[in-house]
Design a protein around this motif. Structure first.
Motif, PDB file in Angstrom:
ATOM      1  N   GLU A  34      65.749 -37.112  -6.373  1.00  0.00           N
ATOM      2  CA  GLU A  34      65.576 -36.451  -5.080  1.00  0.00           C
ATOM      3  C   GLU A  34      64.506 -37.126  -4.218  1.00  0.00           C
ATOM      4  O   GLU A  34      64.539 -37.032  -2.989  1.00  0.00           O
ATOM      5  CB  GLU A  34      65.200 -34.975  -5.284  1.00  0.00           C
ATOM      6  N   ASP A  35      63.564 -37.800  -4.873  1.00  0.00           N
ATOM      7  CA  ASP A  35      62.456 -38.406  -4.132  1.00  0.00           C
ATOM      8  C   ASP A  35      62.766 -39.814  -3.632  1.00  0.00           C
ATOM      9  O   ASP A  35      62.201 -40.238  -2.621  1.00  0.00           O
ATOM     10  CB  ASP A  35      61.204 -38.466  -5.016  1.00  0.00           C
ATOM     11  N   VAL A  36      63.644 -40.537  -4.328  1.00  0.00           N
ATOM     12  CA  VAL A  36      63.847 -41.953  -3.979  1.00  0.00           C
ATOM     13  C   VAL A  36      65.288 -42.309  -3.646  1.00  0.00           C
ATOM     14  O   VAL A  36      65.563 -43.450  -3.249  1.00  0.00           O
ATOM     15  CB  VAL A  36      63.357 -42.878  -5.120  1.00  0.00           C
ATOM     16  N   ALA A  37      66.211 -41.373  -3.761  1.00  0.00           N
ATOM     17  CA  ALA A  37      67.622 -41.714  -3.526  1.00  0.00           C
ATOM     18  C   ALA A  37      68.337 -40.661  -2.701  1.00  0.00           C
ATOM     19  O   ALA A  37      69.526 -40.402  -2.893  1.00  0.00           O
ATOM     20  CB  ALA A  37      68.345 -41.925  -4.859  1.00  0.00           C
ATOM     21  N   ASP A  45      58.747 -39.247   2.352  1.00  0.00           N
ATOM     22  CA  ASP A  45      57.800 -40.273   1.905  1.00  0.00           C
ATOM     23  C   ASP A  45      58.456 -41.650   1.945  1.00  0.00           C
ATOM     24  O   ASP A  45      58.843 -42.205   0.915  1.00  0.00           O
ATOM     25  CB  ASP A  45      57.326 -39.954   0.482  1.00  0.00           C
ATOM     26  N   PRO A  46      58.586 -42.250   3.141  1.00  0.00           N
ATOM     27  CA  PRO A  46      59.224 -43.561   3.236  1.00  0.00           C
ATOM     28  C   PRO A  46      58.475 -44.652   2.480  1.00  0.00           C
ATOM     29  O   PRO A  46      59.092 -45.598   1.983  1.00  0.00           O
ATOM     30  CB  PRO A  46      59.238 -43.841   4.746  1.00  0.00           C
ATOM     31  N   LEU A  48      56.969 -44.392  -0.449  1.00  0.00           N
ATOM     32  CA  LEU A  48      57.405 -44.324  -1.845  1.00  0.00           C
ATOM     33  C   LEU A  48      58.787 -44.924  -2.014  1.00  0.00           C
ATOM     34  O   LEU A  48      59.036 -45.697  -2.948  1.00  0.00           O
ATOM     35  CB  LEU A  48      57.408 -42.871  -2.324  1.00  0.00           C
ATOM     36  N   VAL A  49      59.707 -44.584  -1.110  1.00  0.00           N
ATOM     37  CA  VAL A  49      61.079 -45.077  -1.217  1.00  0.00           C
ATOM     38  C   VAL A  49      61.120 -46.592  -1.050  1.00  0.00           C
ATOM     39  O   VAL A  49      61.785 -47.295  -1.818  1.00  0.00           O
ATOM     40  CB  VAL A  49      61.990 -44.372  -0.189  1.00  0.00           C
ATOM     41  N   HIS A  50      60.408 -47.121  -0.066  1.00  0.00           N
ATOM     42  CA  HIS A  50      60.379 -48.575   0.107  1.00  0.00           C
ATOM     43  C   HIS A  50      59.756 -49.261  -1.113  1.00  0.00           C
ATOM     44  O   HIS A  50      60.243 -50.301  -1.568  1.00  0.00           O
ATOM     45  CB  HIS A  50      59.597 -48.942   1.370  1.00  0.00           C
ATOM     46  N   GLU A  51      58.708 -48.672  -1.663  1.00  0.00           N
ATOM     47  CA  GLU A  51      58.074 -49.243  -2.857  1.00  0.00           C
ATOM     48  C   GLU A  51      59.065 -49.292  -4.020  1.00  0.00           C
ATOM     49  O   GLU A  51      59.139 -50.297  -4.747  1.00  0.00           O
ATOM     50  CB  GLU A  51      56.851 -48.411  -3.237  1.00  0.00           C
ATOM     51  N   PHE A  52      59.812 -48.219  -4.176  1.00  0.00           N
ATOM     52  CA  PHE A  52      60.802 -48.154  -5.255  1.00  0.00           C
ATOM     53  C   PHE A  52      61.874 -49.226  -5.090  1.00  0.00           C
ATOM     54  O   PHE A  52      62.208 -49.947  -6.042  1.00  0.00           O
ATOM     55  CB  PHE A  52      61.436 -46.758  -5.280  1.00  0.00           C
ATOM     56  N   TYR A  53      62.423 -49.351  -3.881  1.00  0.00           N
ATOM     57  CA  TYR A  53      63.499 -50.329  -3.676  1.00  0.00           C
ATOM     58  C   TYR A  53      62.988 -51.761  -3.604  1.00  0.00           C
ATOM     59  O   TYR A  53      63.724 -52.692  -3.943  1.00  0.00           O
ATOM     60  CB  TYR A  53      64.336 -49.955  -2.447  1.00  0.00           C
ATOM     61  N   ASN A  54      61.752 -51.956  -3.207  1.00  0.00           N
ATOM     62  CA  ASN A  54      61.163 -53.293  -3.296  1.00  0.00           C
ATOM     63  C   ASN A  54      61.104 -53.750  -4.755  1.00  0.00           C
ATOM     64  O   ASN A  54      61.388 -54.909  -5.069  1.00  0.00           O
ATOM     65  CB  ASN A  54      59.757 -53.308  -2.692  1.00  0.00           C
ATOM     66  N   ALA A  55      60.746 -52.806  -5.638  1.00  0.00           N
ATOM     67  CA  ALA A  55      60.703 -53.127  -7.067  1.00  0.00           C
ATOM     68  C   ALA A  55      62.100 -53.383  -7.606  1.00  0.00           C
ATOM     69  O   ALA A  55      62.322 -54.322  -8.385  1.00  0.00           O
ATOM     70  CB  ALA A  55      60.029 -51.991  -7.836  1.00  0.00           C
ATOM     71  N   ARG A  56      63.069 -52.560  -7.206  1.00  0.00           N
ATOM     72  CA  ARG A  56      64.457 -52.763  -7.646  1.00  0.00           C
ATOM     73  C   ARG A  56      65.000 -54.089  -7.119  1.00  0.00           C
ATOM     74  O   ARG A  56      65.734 -54.787  -7.817  1.00  0.00           O
ATOM     75  CB  ARG A  56      65.353 -51.622  -7.157  1.00  0.00           C
ATOM     76  N   ARG A  57      64.650 -54.424  -5.883  1.00  0.00           N
ATOM     77  CA  ARG A  57      65.133 -55.674  -5.289  1.00  0.00           C
ATOM     78  C   ARG A  57      64.578 -56.881  -6.043  1.00  0.00           C
ATOM     79  O   ARG A  57      65.307 -57.837  -6.342  1.00  0.00           O
ATOM     80  CB  ARG A  57      64.734 -55.738  -3.814  1.00  0.00           C
ATOM     81  N   SER A 128      59.077 -52.285   4.570  1.00  0.00           N
ATOM     82  CA  SER A 128      58.137 -51.193   4.783  1.00  0.00           C
ATOM     83  C   SER A 128      58.573 -50.380   5.993  1.00  0.00           C
ATOM     84  O   SER A 128      59.425 -50.814   6.781  1.00  0.00           O
ATOM     85  CB  SER A 128      56.719 -51.729   5.009  1.00  0.00           C
ATOM     86  N   LYS A 129      57.962 -49.215   6.167  1.00  0.00           N
ATOM     87  CA  LYS A 129      58.342 -48.333   7.272  1.00  0.00           C
ATOM     88  C   LYS A 129      57.918 -48.891   8.627  1.00  0.00           C
ATOM     89  O   LYS A 129      58.392 -48.430   9.669  1.00  0.00           O
ATOM     90  CB  LYS A 129      57.746 -46.946   7.073  1.00  0.00           C
ATOM     91  N   THR A 130      57.033 -49.886   8.637  1.00  0.00           N
ATOM     92  CA  THR A 130      56.578 -50.455   9.907  1.00  0.00           C
ATOM     93  C   THR A 130      57.420 -51.653  10.354  1.00  0.00           C
ATOM     94  O   THR A 130      57.232 -52.153  11.452  1.00  0.00           O
ATOM     95  CB  THR A 130      55.109 -50.903   9.811  1.00  0.00           C
ATOM     96  N   ARG A 131      58.342 -52.101   9.498  1.00  0.00           N
ATOM     97  CA  ARG A 131      59.172 -53.246   9.877  1.00  0.00           C
ATOM     98  C   ARG A 131      60.145 -52.842  10.977  1.00  0.00           C
ATOM     99  O   ARG A 131      60.832 -51.843  10.874  1.00  0.00           O
ATOM    100  CB  ARG A 131      59.933 -53.780   8.666  1.00  0.00           C
TER     101      ARG A 131
END
Length: 229
Positions: A34-37, A45-46, A48-57, A128-131
């Motif tokens: 629920e928090d990242v997908a 929390d963008p 957290l989500v970007h951090e998660f997908y950066n790691a997955r990427r 990131s959310k600022t991109r």
């Protein structure tokens, strides 16, 4: 078989080091879905989500295709009929193995999406959310991933292929995620033969006419060789 529609799930990439939802200790185990997908999680929390997908990427880009990916690319290249490859996976291992025109129904990690104007472009290693979006300049960049609660991509095309399939094969899928879990029934209703190739029985195993169990890197190449004989 003149037209084979193949659905692949997380199980085909597991031997390449990419974890599934159920793996203990992996990236998914560290976060609630629920928090990242979900769109709601991204709104909350963008970062957290970007951090998660950066790691997955990063994990995905470091992974290498395994024998199952190479076997399907070979089948697509050498089979006289039509091979349609649909994947629930967001990695690019099918393409890395040489597969063409892969239908990524859940999006893919190497893509970025602007939630303001729907522009898509290749994802950088770190988002990131600022991109800013390269088209509208809005700071509404997100991974080009289909999250829970969103409509998967290419559904009309996929159902068209299922209606024409002579054989439907599911590889490494859990059978728990819809609409993909309903593909076997859709294909069977159109007269297709059905086959599951999996490490263990999926939740929809009873709907398949045939099944074979084992490591994807072993059973998929063996099956491909029988088709190409």
């Amino acid at each position: 078989m003149s037209k084979i529609v193949i659905l692949t799930g997380a199980g085909i990439s597991a031997e390449s080091g990419l974890g599934t939802f159920r793996d203990e200790g992996g990236l998914w185990a560290q976060h609630r879905i629920e928090d990242v997908a979900t769109p709601e999680g991204f709104a909350r929390d963008p970062d957290l989500v970007h951090e998660f997908y950066n790691a997955r990427r990063a994990q995905s880009r470091a992974a290498q295709p395994n024998a199952a990916h190479f076997a399907l690319a070979k089948l697509q290249k050498e089979h006289r009929g039509d091979i349609v490859l649909v994947t629930q996976n967001v990695d690019s291992l099918h393409e890395a193995a040489g597969a063409q025109n892969v239908c990524h129904m859940h999006g893919f990690l190497d893509g970025a999406l602007c939630s303001s104007c729907d522009t898509r472009w290749p994802a950088p290693p770190v988002m990131s959310k600022t991109r800013q979006c390269p088209s509208c300049n809005a700071q509404t960049t997100r991974p080009d991933i289909v999250w829970f609660g969103e409509m998967p991509y290419h559904m009309e095309t996929i159902y068209h292929h299922l209606s024409e399939a002579d054989l439907f094969v599911a590889i490494g899928t859990s059978g728990n995620v819809y609409p993909a879990a309903g593909f076997v029934q859709e294909a069977a209703l159109s007269g297709a033969d059905t086959l599951e190739l999996n490490l263990e029985a999926s939740a929809t195993i009873s709907q398949f006419a045939q099944a074979e169990f084992g490591k994807a890197s072993e059973i998929v190449p063996n099956w491909v060789e029988t088709i190409l004989r």
